[in-house]
Design an enzyme around this catalytic site. Structure first.
Site, PDB file in Angstrom:
ATOM      1  N   GLY A  50       4.419  -6.030 -37.810  1.00  0.00           N
ATOM      2  CA  GLY A  50       5.754  -5.649 -38.247  1.00  0.00           C
ATOM      3  C   GLY A  50       6.664  -5.153 -37.145  1.00  0.00           C
ATOM      4  O   GLY A  50       7.619  -4.413 -37.410  1.00  0.00           O
TER       5      GLY A  50
ATOM      6  N   ASN B 190       8.861  -6.903 -35.570  1.00  0.00           N
ATOM      7  CA  ASN B 190      10.202  -7.438 -35.880  1.00  0.00           C
ATOM      8  C   ASN B 190      10.823  -6.703 -37.059  1.00  0.00           C
ATOM      9  O   ASN B 190      12.024  -6.412 -37.052  1.00  0.00           O
ATOM     10  CB  ASN B 190      10.120  -8.937 -36.166  1.00  0.00           C
ATOM     11  CG  ASN B 190      10.091  -9.766 -34.896  1.00  0.00           C
ATOM     12  OD1 ASN B 190      11.104  -9.881 -34.206  1.00  0.00           O
ATOM     13  ND2 ASN B 190       8.938 -10.316 -34.564  1.00  0.00           N
TER      14      ASN B 190
ATOM     15  N   ARG C 280      -2.343 -12.996 -54.298  1.00  0.00           N
ATOM     16  CA  ARG C 280      -2.165 -14.449 -54.181  1.00  0.00           C
ATOM     17  C   ARG C 280      -1.978 -15.121 -55.548  1.00  0.00           C
ATOM     18  O   ARG C 280      -1.070 -15.928 -55.734  1.00  0.00           O
ATOM     19  CB  ARG C 280      -3.359 -15.068 -53.437  1.00  0.00           C
ATOM     20  CG  ARG C 280      -3.229 -16.553 -53.209  1.00  0.00           C
ATOM     21  CD  ARG C 280      -4.375 -17.108 -52.402  1.00  0.00           C
ATOM     22  NE  ARG C 280      -4.197 -16.925 -50.975  1.00  0.00           N
ATOM     23  CZ  ARG C 280      -3.501 -17.754 -50.189  1.00  0.00           C
ATOM     24  NH1 ARG C 280      -2.894 -18.808 -50.695  1.00  0.00           N
ATOM     25  NH2 ARG C 280      -3.380 -17.526 -48.901  1.00  0.00           N
TER      26      ARG C 280
ATOM     27  N   LEU D 269       2.864 -14.962 -43.401  1.00  0.00           N
ATOM     28  CA  LEU D 269       2.052 -16.154 -43.146  1.00  0.00           C
ATOM     29  C   LEU D 269       1.726 -16.998 -44.378  1.00  0.00           C
ATOM     30  O   LEU D 269       1.079 -18.027 -44.252  1.00  0.00           O
ATOM     31  CB  LEU D 269       0.762 -15.748 -42.408  1.00  0.00           C
ATOM     32  CG  LEU D 269       1.013 -15.036 -41.069  1.00  0.00           C
ATOM     33  CD1 LEU D 269      -0.295 -14.725 -40.353  1.00  0.00           C
ATOM     34  CD2 LEU D 269       1.936 -15.837 -40.158  1.00  0.00           C
TER      35      LEU D 269
ATOM     36  N   LEU E  79       2.829 -19.589 -47.373  1.00  0.00           N
ATOM     37  CA  LEU E  79       3.900 -20.534 -47.700  1.00  0.00           C
ATOM     38  C   LEU E  79       4.663 -20.006 -48.920  1.00  0.00           C
ATOM     39  O   LEU E  79       4.058 -19.564 -49.902  1.00  0.00           O
ATOM     40  CB  LEU E  79       3.288 -21.906 -48.023  1.00  0.00           C
ATOM     41  CG  LEU E  79       4.279 -23.036 -48.311  1.00  0.00           C
ATOM     42  CD1 LEU E  79       5.114 -23.362 -47.080  1.00  0.00           C
ATOM     43  CD2 LEU E  79       3.525 -24.292 -48.761  1.00  0.00           C
TER      44      LEU E  79
ATOM     45  N   HIS F   9      10.391 -17.984 -36.195  1.00  0.00           N
ATOM     46  CA  HIS F   9       9.248 -18.762 -35.700  1.00  0.00           C
ATOM     47  C   HIS F   9       9.192 -18.615 -34.176  1.00  0.00           C
ATOM     48  O   HIS F   9      10.221 -18.737 -33.503  1.00  0.00           O
ATOM     49  CB  HIS F   9       9.398 -20.235 -36.087  1.00  0.00           C
ATOM     50  CG  HIS F   9       8.186 -21.027 -35.732  1.00  0.00           C
ATOM     51  ND1 HIS F   9       7.022 -20.975 -36.482  1.00  0.00           N
ATOM     52  CD2 HIS F   9       7.909 -21.839 -34.683  1.00  0.00           C
ATOM     53  CE1 HIS F   9       6.100 -21.740 -35.916  1.00  0.00           C
ATOM     54  NE2 HIS F   9       6.620 -22.277 -34.822  1.00  0.00           N
TER      55      HIS F   9
ATOM     56  N   ASP G  21       8.461 -24.223 -41.780  1.00  0.00           N
ATOM     57  CA  ASP G  21       9.243 -24.340 -40.542  1.00  0.00           C
ATOM     58  C   ASP G  21      10.221 -25.514 -40.509  1.00  0.00           C
ATOM     59  O   ASP G  21      10.566 -26.000 -39.443  1.00  0.00           O
ATOM     60  CB  ASP G  21       8.297 -24.457 -39.321  1.00  0.00           C
ATOM     61  CG  ASP G  21       7.329 -23.294 -39.248  1.00  0.00           C
ATOM     62  OD1 ASP G  21       7.724 -22.172 -39.631  1.00  0.00           O
ATOM     63  OD2 ASP G  21       6.186 -23.499 -38.817  1.00  0.00           O
TER      64      ASP G  21
ATOM     65  N   GLU H 137      12.573 -12.259 -29.665  1.00  0.00           N
ATOM     66  CA  GLU H 137      12.671 -12.019 -31.117  1.00  0.00           C
ATOM     67  C   GLU H 137      13.267 -10.641 -31.383  1.00  0.00           C
ATOM     68  O   GLU H 137      14.158 -10.481 -32.227  1.00  0.00           O
ATOM     69  CB  GLU H 137      11.285 -12.138 -31.762  1.00  0.00           C
ATOM     70  CG  GLU H 137      10.735 -13.544 -31.686  1.00  0.00           C
ATOM     71  CD  GLU H 137       9.403 -13.710 -32.414  1.00  0.00           C
ATOM     72  OE1 GLU H 137       9.091 -14.839 -32.782  1.00  0.00           O
ATOM     73  OE2 GLU H 137       8.670 -12.718 -32.609  1.00  0.00           O
TER      74      GLU H 137
HETATM   75  C1  GAR Z   1       6.298 -13.074 -34.604  1.00  0.00           C
HETATM   76  O1  GAR Z   1       6.129 -13.512 -33.285  1.00  0.00           O
HETATM   77  C2  GAR Z   1       6.763 -14.222 -35.480  1.00  0.00           C
HETATM   78  O2  GAR Z   1       7.583 -15.141 -34.807  1.00  0.00           O
HETATM   79  C3  GAR Z   1       5.464 -14.851 -35.865  1.00  0.00           C
HETATM   80  O3  GAR Z   1       4.603 -13.783 -36.119  1.00  0.00           O
HETATM   81  C4  GAR Z   1       4.938 -12.711 -35.229  1.00  0.00           C
HETATM   82  C5  GAR Z   1       4.985 -11.434 -36.028  1.00  0.00           C
HETATM   83  O4  GAR Z   1       5.053 -10.343 -35.179  1.00  0.00           O
HETATM   84  N1  GAR Z   1       5.627 -15.707 -37.006  1.00  0.00           N
HETATM   85  C6  GAR Z   1       4.980 -16.842 -37.161  1.00  0.00           C
HETATM   86  O5  GAR Z   1       4.164 -17.248 -36.356  1.00  0.00           O
HETATM   87  C7  GAR Z   1       5.326 -17.621 -38.426  1.00  0.00           C
HETATM   88  N2  GAR Z   1       4.947 -18.987 -38.310  1.00  0.00           N
HETATM   89  P1  GAR Z   1       5.414  -8.892 -35.739  1.00  0.00           P
HETATM   90  O6  GAR Z   1       4.504  -8.632 -36.938  1.00  0.00           O
HETATM   91  O7  GAR Z   1       5.084  -7.964 -34.607  1.00  0.00           O
HETATM   92  O8  GAR Z   1       6.862  -8.890 -36.105  1.00  0.00           O
END
Ligand code: GAR
Length: 191
Positions: free
Chosen positions: A12, A14, A58, A85, A87, A104, A145, A174
């Protein structure tokens, strides 16, 4: 007011940046953290920032539309997938059409699709001998994606970079650009 739900499966980082970025924002407010993983560190952010939290099961995520009622109860107008993660099922895509974005960790359409997440992406980028990579913010549709790209930022890859080095560079992009990309999308949408 735009009320955000942030969906995340893991760390988390981001989600944290987004929450901090919109602190005190006049018309965009993170309200709810949603995770498919009851022990995901991201849920602690809900506690520390006074947001709602929801853990998905789920069977009901894919087998019912009960989540929509929960999102409605929190008045969620916009969904942000930040390292989520699973869909997204069609009923949820339909309910938030043009109102759901994903991040992504590569320059889509390269290195996307099922199985392409986290370090898998950076290992694939390295193995392909790419000289640059980056991050993509895109609208969510029913395929992994593949929704319309809203924003991309790139960074160079040095020959000596390991997949871990690449991951660090991409995560920095990001953290810098995801929240502003959401803000500008929402502002342009309402103007
Ligand atoms: C991020 O790098 C994001 O782009 C990726 O997971 C990470 C989460 O990091 N997402 C994917 O790969 C989706 N296909 P975080 O939990 O530290 O934000």
């Amino acid at each position: 007011m735009e009320n955000l739900a942030i969906f995340a499966s893991g760390t988390g980082s981001n989600a944290k940046k987004i929450i901090e970025y919109f602190e005190g924002h006049p018309n965009i407010r993170p309200r709810l953290i949603v995770s498919n993983n009851a022990s995901a560190p991201v849920l602690a952010l809900a506690e520390s920032h006074g947001l709602g939290q929801l853990v998905l099961k789920r069977a009901s995520f894919y087998g019912s539309e009960a989540l929509l009622e929960e999102l409605k109860a929190h008045k969620i107008t916009f969904v942000v997938l930040a390292g989520f993660l699973w869909l997204v099922p069609p009923y949820l895509v339909g309910a938030y059409k043009s109102r759901m974005v994903n991040i992504h960790p590569a320059l889509l359409p390269k290195f996307g699709g099922q199985g392409m997440y986290g370090m898998n992406v950076h290992r694939a980028v390295k193995a392909a001998g790419e000289q640059e990579t980056g991050m993509t913010v895109h609208l969510v549709n029913e395929a992994y994606d593949e929704g319309a790209v809203l924003f991309q930022a790139s960074c160079p890859i040095a020959e000596t970079d390991t997949p871990e080095d690449i991951a660090r560079k991409v995560l920095a992009l990001e953290h810098q650009y995801f929240a502003p990309a959401i803000e500008s999308y929402l502002q342009n949408k309402s103007s």
